[in-house]
Design an enzyme around this catalytic site. Structure first.
Site, PDB file in Angstrom:
ATOM      1  CB  CYS A 202     107.596  -3.433-106.016  1.00 49.96           C
ATOM      2  SG  CYS A 202     107.149  -2.915-107.691  1.00 49.96           S
TER       3      CYS A 202
ATOM      4  CD  GLU B 287     105.491  -8.294-112.997  1.00 52.75           C
ATOM      5  OE1 GLU B 287     106.529  -7.800-112.497  1.00 52.75           O
ATOM      6  OE2 GLU B 287     105.465  -8.786-114.140  1.00 52.75           O
TER       7      GLU B 287
END
Length: 534
Positions: A244, A210
């Site tokens: 993010c 990720e």
């Protein structure tokens, strides 16, 4: 033998006892994790406050609330997720059992990130426990206070051999990566992601990465700029921009750049009461029960508490003194973010204080693709605006770069949304809001290309950390049907094989046809008996 090697060996030995194969045991561990989240909420909030300057309520909203939802969903759905999954058959396997059986992978390594040190580290753990794995948990050393609390308190609620916490820095992580795992789950940047993938390759270990990247945000000139900029402001400056999936930069036409700047400037200080009136009209609390922005609450008391205790403004005239505006994680990252502003025009904000790792919510305008701020993922409270002549140029700009974690688009035009979806590639696409796709457990969360590989959340976490084992159970009967596959191979046998192997059987349709045949036969029988009596 290193400490890390011993930890992994103990986890594997504990996994081999077979305890985690029992669903009751997994549920017991998940309930323990849920108790940890609820009973240690204050400890968690204090650690995040010390690491990131985040308020207690913000920690609840962005760290533990989603975790609670993930755990409760896993407990509720575990039996369904872990059950055999029937698949379509061909004629050759019509009388056989054919299904997929999820089973544990073994020992999973979870390497967490510092920006959301609890949510991002423990959400994959939920999937690992639900899937029946052991898991070695490595919190980020950058969020050191959260890592310490996790190491000290989590073993009080979970099996300490099956789910050990390993703290430390780069050397400890490197030592862990030398060990053999059955899956590695890493959240962070692409540079380290490549190192993790390289280490995993030595053992042929599958990975979930990720990562992140520069997520673009296109604003259509015909959309409601006030609402669009308010949602972008929220999505960008939450957690001081250290998210993010935060919009990394804005793409818009030159004609609306100044308006976008002004709306973002207003949004930084806009009253939340005003926001509710914009969205709901002249509301009463009763009308709003159950929803606050994009977050849903289960009780009237919870929502009333949020409405009554939320500040009248996003960050006020002085975000530095505002409780819900956090800090950059450390001075190294502070200097990195500040350096990204060089050569760009500050339109809003720009103030900073290195001693507090404080950078104000900042908008940069007239940014070009060669500007320093466009060379890497920002991961801080800077929002650059790049002007493009139209959506064609925006799509081209996006496609000339690495695939992002999210593409954001703000517009009233559904055709434009569909076009952006069709002509770009990203981990996710979100129209007319920011971040909230992360809250939907039914959606797989993950990247593509440089922004990551694999996904998680809800059932996707369970599947990602399970081996989906193919199972076919035959009987030692009907051997004559198998003669087509035995030598000598002839054209006639090939013809029969083609028929049996390539003809897919829809079992639902077959069952419906069988039931119809039974009812038809029964009806015919009853009619005949009635006619005979007559």
């Amino acid at each position: 033998m290193s400490r890390e090697q011993l930890v992994v060996q103990r986890a594997r030995k504990s996994f081999q006892t077979g305890n985690t194969r029992r669903l009751e045991y997994r549920i017991h561990q998940l309930k323990g994790l849920l108790r940890f989240i609820t009973e240690r909420r204050k400890d968690i909030a204090d650690s995040v406050k010390r690491d990131l300057g985040k308020s207690e309520h913000a920690t609840d909203l962005f760290e533990t609330l989603g975790l609670e939802g993930e755990i409760k969903l896993a407990i509720e759905k575990l039996a369904e997720w872990a059950a055999p999954r029937p698949v379509e058959k061909n004629l050759l396997t019509l009388l056989d059992e054919v299904y997929i059986q999820p089973e544990p992978l073994g020992v999973v390594l979870i390497i967490g990130a510092w920006n959301y040190p609890w949510a991002i580290t423990l959400q994959p753990l939920v999937g690992a426990i639900a899937a029946g794995n052991a898991a070695v948990i490595k919190p980020s050393e950058v969020s050191s206070h959260s890592a310490t609390v996790m190491e000290e308190l989590l073993p009080q609620y979970l099996d300490k051999d099956l789910y050990p916490v390993v703290t430390g820095g780069v050397s400890e992580t490197q030592e862990l990566l030398k060990q053999r795992f059955d899956h590695i789950f890493y959240t962070g940047n692409s540079t380290v992601g490549k190192l993790v993938m390289g280490a995993a390759a030595r053992h042929l270990t599958p990975v979930t990465l990720e990562l992140g990247g520069k997520s673009p945000c296109y604003i259509d000139k015909n959309c409601d700029l006030t609402i669009a900029c308010r949602r972008i402001t929220w999505g960008k400056f939450v957690n001081c921009g250290q998210t993010c999936i935060a919009p990394d930069y804005i793409l818009c036409e030159p004609s609306i750049q100044d308006r976008v700047v002004e709306e973002i400037k207003k949004s930084i200080k806009v009253g939340l009461t005003s926001m509710f009136r914009t969205v709901f009209g002249n509301f009463t609390q009763k009308k709003c029960i159950g929803v606050y922005g994009q977050f849903y609450f289960q009780s009237e008391e919870t929502l009333i508490y949020v409405l009554c205790n939320t500040s009248q403004e996003f960050y006020t005239d002085n975000p530095k003194t505002f409780e819900d505006y956090g800090r950059i994680i450390n001075q190294r990252h502070f200097k990195r973010v500040m350096a990204l502003m060089e050569g760009s025009t500050v339109a809003v904000g720009g103030e900073s204080d290195e001693s507090q790792c404080y950078i104000a919510p900042t908008v940069l305008k007239d940014v070009t693709e060669t500007s320093k701020v466009m060379k890497e993922e920002i991961f801080g409270p800077l929002l650059p605006i790049i002007t493009v002549s139209n959506v064609d140029e925006a799509i081209q700009f996006i496609n000339e770069r690495e695939k992002p974690l999210v593409v954001y688009v703000f517009t009233h035009d559904n055709k434009l949304i569909k076009r952006v979806r069709a002509e770009t590639s990203s981990g996710a696409l979100l129209a007319n809001d920011c971040l909230v796709h992360f809250t939907v457990s039914a959606l797989p969360f993950g990247g593509v290309g440089n922004s990551g590989t694999g996904c998680y959340h809800g059932k996707h976490s369970f599947d990602q950390l399970s081996h989906l084992r193919s199972c076919l159970i035959k009987q030692l009967k009907l051997e004559g049907v198998n003669s087509m596959r035995y030598p000598p191979h002839t054209a006639k046998k090939l013809s029969w094989a083609r028929f049996f192997l390539l003809k897919q059987v829809n079992m639902c349709r077959l069952r419906r046809m069988a039931l119809l045949a039974i009812f038809t036969g029964l009806a015919a029988f009853l009619v005949q008996r009635f006619l005979r009596r007559g």
